[in-house]
Design a protein around this motif. Sequence first.
Motif, PDB file in Angstrom:
ATOM      1  N   ALA A 249       0.827  -1.213   0.000  1.00 52.87           N
ATOM      2  CA  ALA A 249       0.000   0.000   0.000  1.00 52.87           C
ATOM      3  C   ALA A 249       0.862   1.264   0.000  1.00 52.87           C
ATOM      4  O   ALA A 249       0.529   2.257  -0.655  1.00 52.87           O
ATOM      5  N   ILE A 250       1.984   1.221   0.709  1.00 47.31           N
ATOM      6  CA  ILE A 250       2.902   2.359   0.721  1.00 47.31           C
ATOM      7  C   ILE A 250       3.544   2.539  -0.653  1.00 47.31           C
ATOM      8  O   ILE A 250       3.658   3.652  -1.163  1.00 47.31           O
ATOM      9  N   ALA A 251       3.946   1.423  -1.273  1.00 46.86           N
ATOM     10  CA  ALA A 251       4.519   1.481  -2.623  1.00 46.86           C
ATOM     11  C   ALA A 251       3.516   2.078  -3.603  1.00 46.86           C
ATOM     12  O   ALA A 251       3.871   2.890  -4.461  1.00 46.86           O
ATOM     13  N   ARG A 252       2.248   1.682  -3.464  1.00 42.32           N
ATOM     14  CA  ARG A 252       1.198   2.234  -4.330  1.00 42.32           C
ATOM     15  C   ARG A 252       1.048   3.740  -4.106  1.00 42.32           C
ATOM     16  O   ARG A 252       0.860   4.511  -5.047  1.00 42.32           O
ATOM     17  N   ALA A 253       1.128   4.169  -2.843  1.00 41.44           N
ATOM     18  CA  ALA A 253       1.008   5.597  -2.532  1.00 41.44           C
ATOM     19  C   ALA A 253       2.161   6.401  -3.130  1.00 41.44           C
ATOM     20  O   ALA A 253       2.002   7.580  -3.451  1.00 41.44           O
ATOM     21  N   LEU A 254       3.314   5.753  -3.309  1.00 38.61           N
ATOM     22  CA  LEU A 254       4.513   6.441  -3.803  1.00 38.61           C
ATOM     23  C   LEU A 254       4.628   6.445  -5.321  1.00 38.61           C
ATOM     24  O   LEU A 254       5.392   7.232  -5.882  1.00 38.61           O
ATOM     25  N   VAL A 255       3.879   5.573  -6.007  1.00 36.24           N
ATOM     26  CA  VAL A 255       4.157   5.284  -7.415  1.00 36.24           C
ATOM     27  C   VAL A 255       3.976   6.503  -8.326  1.00 36.24           C
ATOM     28  O   VAL A 255       4.641   6.622  -9.346  1.00 36.24           O
TER      29      VAL A 255
END
Length: 226
Positions: free
Chosen positions: A151-157
Amino acid sequence: MIRVENLTRTYGSGDIQVKALSDVSLTIQDNEFVAVMGTSGSGKSTLMNILGCLDTPTSGEYLLSEQSIKEIDDVSLSKIRNEKIGFIFQTFHLLPRLSALQNVTLPLRYSDIDPEEAQQRGSEMLDKVGLKDRSHHKPFEMSGGQRQRVAIARALVNKPKVIFADEPTGNLDSKTSYEIMELLCQLHAQGQTIVMVTHEEDIAAFANRIIRMKDGKVIEDKLCTK
């Protein structure tokens, strides 16, 4: 980065009006790590929703990167949410049938990035959160901590200006919670602006500034000493 002046949010009408926010004013600078604290009903989630452009104030001014939000139409607002804002939620909000990589690249479907670049950027973000080897795993094949990392990776993408984290450790055990907070601290050290809602004092202590709310008002705003 963020400036709100005399922000008010009222729900309902007549005798059943509820004022969730009352005359809130604050400024959040680039690369701040801010924790917003308060009990249930304090207004912290309403403030988060307005700052994340998921809700609009009844009155007052909200400027994001010096742009007044109330002057923006719905289409442009959706574009801002997709390009300038990253969200992390307590319940992860991952799609169960998609792999980790597919979940991470989901926001890029609404941008002009070609699929090959989207895949590459998604892989880079998973690597950044330490999950590159799990890119083809689906959410049910991962632990709670791993799902939150996805979820954090998705927020950063989309390389957002600011990340809003709503109780990001609420569904995690203590050890995993601290691992997630260490990751958020690393992102902050790399220049990411983070605004986090939490009711846990030990989690808020990771931030550099704590804003406390009660009955829709800011009652304390202080910098943290490390």
